[in-house]
Design an enzyme around this catalytic site. Structure first.
Site, PDB file in Angstrom:
ATOM      1  N   LYS A   1      30.425  34.618  31.957  1.00  0.00           N
ATOM      2  CA  LYS A   1      31.162  35.568  31.120  1.00  0.00           C
ATOM      3  C   LYS A   1      31.671  34.860  29.876  1.00  0.00           C
ATOM      4  O   LYS A   1      32.316  33.809  29.971  1.00  0.00           O
ATOM      5  CB  LYS A   1      32.389  36.059  31.874  1.00  0.00           C
TER       6      LYS A   1
HETATM    7  C1  E4P Z   1      35.780  42.562  34.734  1.00  0.00           C
HETATM    8  O1  E4P Z   1      34.819  41.825  34.844  1.00  0.00           O
HETATM    9  C2  E4P Z   1      37.183  42.146  34.830  1.00  0.00           C
HETATM   10  O2  E4P Z   1      37.285  41.111  35.768  1.00  0.00           O
HETATM   11  C3  E4P Z   1      38.105  43.218  35.332  1.00  0.00           C
HETATM   12  O3  E4P Z   1      37.425  44.392  35.668  1.00  0.00           O
HETATM   13  C4  E4P Z   1      39.361  43.372  34.532  1.00  0.00           C
HETATM   14  O4  E4P Z   1      40.125  44.385  35.122  1.00  0.00           O
HETATM   15  P1  E4P Z   1      41.701  44.565  34.881  1.00  0.00           P
HETATM   16  O5  E4P Z   1      41.883  45.348  33.636  1.00  0.00           O
HETATM   17  O6  E4P Z   1      42.143  45.338  36.095  1.00  0.00           O
HETATM   18  O7  E4P Z   1      42.283  43.184  34.820  1.00  0.00           O
END
Ligand code: E4P
Length: 216
Positions: A84
């Protein structure tokens, strides 16, 4: 539609695998911190033993040379690691090189359709629009997903859309109706998907009727 689990918790991942709903995993630095993990590499390796699907590990560097080095190191941890990177100009530049090397990049923190267009043009394997965080500021996060799918269909981009920051089953339903490739879902929401009060009520009355009949 693929279900990824949005967690760094091994018990949750093993449980989702036993349910048969584990096509991959996404993590991020906050999810690692929630598990008390300061250095993510061991945990990523452990997660990769629990699933053959893509496991997203987030790089923490913010400059291109740092992203390149970190992404190569993370991708070397297991064959199913996806890296990522944030949707920044540096993230886009690094994505171009890393994708050409065959490293799967998940461009994350996507909040606009034009960011998603750039992600596809850079060659990202995945793009992650954060729907819950848009809802939190009074926008409809799922509108963004609809726009991204429309753009990707217009140009036959192969970048897969991961609906991220999911807060409740309605996000999953709308993602499925729109034909999103993947939803990355918190464990508690996976369990909520199976719940319906009429299912519980119906089961209780079937069992009670059977019990009554068997006592006659
Ligand atoms: C996605 O890859 C992220 O890890 C995640 O969905 C972020 O979600 P949040 O807004 O609940 O932190």
């Amino acid at each position: 539609m693929k279900f990824f689990l949005d967690t760094a918790n091994l018990d949750e991942i093993a449980k989702a695998a036993s349910y048969g709903f584990l096509d991959g995993v996404t993590t991020n630095p906050s999810l690692m911190a929630k598990e008390g993990i300061a250095s993510q590499e061991e945990r990523i390796k452990e997660i990769c033993k629990l699933t053959d699907g893509p496991v997203s590990a987030e790089a923490l560097s913010t400059d291109v040379p740092g992203m390149l080095a970190e992404a190569r190191r993370l991708a070397g941890l297991a064959p199913n690691v996806a890296v990522k990177l944030p949707l920044t100009m540096a993230g886009l530049e690094a994505t171009k090189s890393l994708s050409a090397e065959g490293i799967k990049i998940n461009l994350t923190l996507i909040f606009s359709p034009l960011q998603a267009l750039l992600a596809a043009k850079a060659g990202a394997h995945f793009t992650s629009p954060f729907v819950g965080r848009l809802d939190d500021i009074g926008q409809d996060g799922m509108d963004l997903v609809e726009q991204i799918i429309g753009i990707y269909n217009n140009y036959a981009y192969e970048t897969e859309v991961i609906v991220a920051s999911i807060r409740h089953p309605q996000h999953v339903l709308r993602a499925a109706l729109m034909g999103a490739d993947i939803a990355t879902i918190p464990f508690k929401v996976i369990e909520q998907l199976a719940k319906h009060p009429l299912t519980d009520k119906g089961l209780a009355s079937f069992l009670a009727d059977y019990e009554k009949a068997s006592k006659k």
